[in-house]
Design a protein around this motif. Sequence first.
Motif, PDB file in Angstrom:
ATOM      1  N   MET A  68       0.840  -1.213   0.000  1.00  0.00           N
ATOM      2  CA  MET A  68       0.000   0.000   0.000  1.00  0.00           C
ATOM      3  C   MET A  68       0.867   1.252   0.000  1.00  0.00           C
ATOM      4  O   MET A  68       0.598   2.215  -0.718  1.00  0.00           O
ATOM      5  N   GLU A  69       1.923   1.241   0.793  1.00  0.00           N
ATOM      6  CA  GLU A  69       2.804   2.411   0.858  1.00  0.00           C
ATOM      7  C   GLU A  69       3.564   2.594  -0.458  1.00  0.00           C
ATOM      8  O   GLU A  69       3.804   3.718  -0.902  1.00  0.00           O
ATOM      9  N   THR A  70       3.892   1.490  -1.100  1.00  0.00           N
ATOM     10  CA  THR A  70       4.563   1.585  -2.405  1.00  0.00           C
ATOM     11  C   THR A  70       3.655   2.286  -3.414  1.00  0.00           C
ATOM     12  O   THR A  70       4.115   3.076  -4.234  1.00  0.00           O
ATOM     13  N   TYR A  71       2.343   2.007  -3.335  1.00  0.00           N
ATOM     14  CA  TYR A  71       1.384   2.684  -4.216  1.00  0.00           C
ATOM     15  C   TYR A  71       1.110   4.122  -3.767  1.00  0.00           C
ATOM     16  O   TYR A  71       0.356   4.840  -4.410  1.00  0.00           O
ATOM     17  N   GLY A  72       1.658   4.514  -2.636  1.00  0.00           N
ATOM     18  CA  GLY A  72       1.543   5.917  -2.218  1.00  0.00           C
ATOM     19  C   GLY A  72       0.541   6.202  -1.116  1.00  0.00           C
ATOM     20  O   GLY A  72       0.259   7.364  -0.830  1.00  0.00           O
ATOM     21  N   ALA A  73      -0.014   5.163  -0.497  1.00  0.00           N
ATOM     22  CA  ALA A  73      -1.045   5.395   0.528  1.00  0.00           C
ATOM     23  C   ALA A  73      -0.431   5.612   1.908  1.00  0.00           C
ATOM     24  O   ALA A  73       0.728   5.287   2.155  1.00  0.00           O
TER      25      ALA A  73
END
Length: 437
Positions: free
Chosen positions: A173-178
């Motif tokens: 999720m953090e890789t996708y920017g969340a």
Amino acid sequence: MVLKAPQDSSIIPTQWYNIIPDLPENLPPPILPNGQVAGPEILEEIFPRELVRQEVSSERYIKIPDEILQNYAQAGRPTPLIRARNLEIALKTSARIFFKYEGVLPAGSHKFNTAVAQAYYNMREGVDRLCTETGAGQWGSALSLAGSLFGIKIRVYMVRASYNQKPLRRILMETYGAEVHPSPSSLTRVGRKYLEENPNHPGSLGIAISEAIEDVLSSNGTAKYSLGSVLNHVLLHQTVIGMEALKQLESIGIGVEEVSHVVGCVGGGSNFAGLSYPFIQYKLSGRANTVFIAVEPKAVPSMTMGEYKYDYGDSAGLTPMLKMHTLGHDYVPPPIHAGGLRYHGVAPTLSVLVKNGIVNPIAYSQREVFEAGVLFARTQGIVPAPESAHAVKAVIDIARRYTKGYEKPVILFNLSGHGLLDLAGYSEYLNGRLQDT
Ligand SMILES: *Cc1c(COP(=O)(O)O)cnc(C)c1O
């Protein structure tokens, strides 16, 4: 050498199918605690207008905007329809087993089908930020990607037990920017209340939904809420799965009347509905006699043991009430590995179909589900998500009934996601340490 035709995007449907006008009885509307109907103006406090319109629509087909179709194709739609020949041989069955493989979508499950649609409509209405909840992390990762595609910030409240046990989903999720917060969190009043009771509270989907909604209601209209299952518009978006499957079966000479069983697992009901509703349309109009099997965990038996009544969608009671099969909004499910199935209720449309005997629910315990998942992995190569392995288990039981060569029923199921980020559960099963809840 003959090159295989590239992926044929003409198979992707250009409309979603809305089952509401075809249901055998009127769908009870959402209500407020005082018994009044929760009209569109109430729903628009947390959802964008177009999604509310879809939520209450009685049009049978709803056009899919080009921007969403393009992203379906970019993500790999149409997804493959595969005949599980090796599994058939292992089971010594004469049945023909087909599955729709949604695990090829970028975040690994069917959830992208609605995530991209929801992010698109929110973008169109100028929403800055979306708040949501996630259990195992599949919904959170799909929405995080969709937010990145349409330039919307995503804040995810992730059930704390999963946040601690499944760091890989959080990293995705953090890789996708969340932005990802363990729930209960100290960001909301609801979260702080649960943390006061227990600083190590494991959380639940119901609590995470309450936090996401409180966040939206206190955002002065800049944020909206997004839900990954249960609601009519979510199930609507998932019908691309079944509409593609109908065309794919037809292209190999299998008509809808030949399909004997359609099977899917049920958390809130979206992947089951996505595959089955376009087929149920034929059953409701008397053009097919298919059996529909909805599979749930014995640990969260909302359809097989729950009561059909009005209940809240979240733990704190911030949502309108929905008429559905429910275990009660304060039910805290045991920590099974199929995190996506740990929800106390199911979709209202699915509840109507269960109540009318059109969909047959069945429940399995965790160990037999993993056993089925392992057999599937060893024959077909794909490690099913623990959620999807529930469907695999049911399919195996059905297929084993057909041993006479002249009976060749078509069994179709939804392999809603892959389990490559759920290998810890498989490890427990293989080591004999898996609890049989
Ligand atoms: C979320 C999820 C489910 C359960 O949700 P439904 O809305 O019932 O489909 C099932 N399978 C996978 C792979 C999921 O990610």
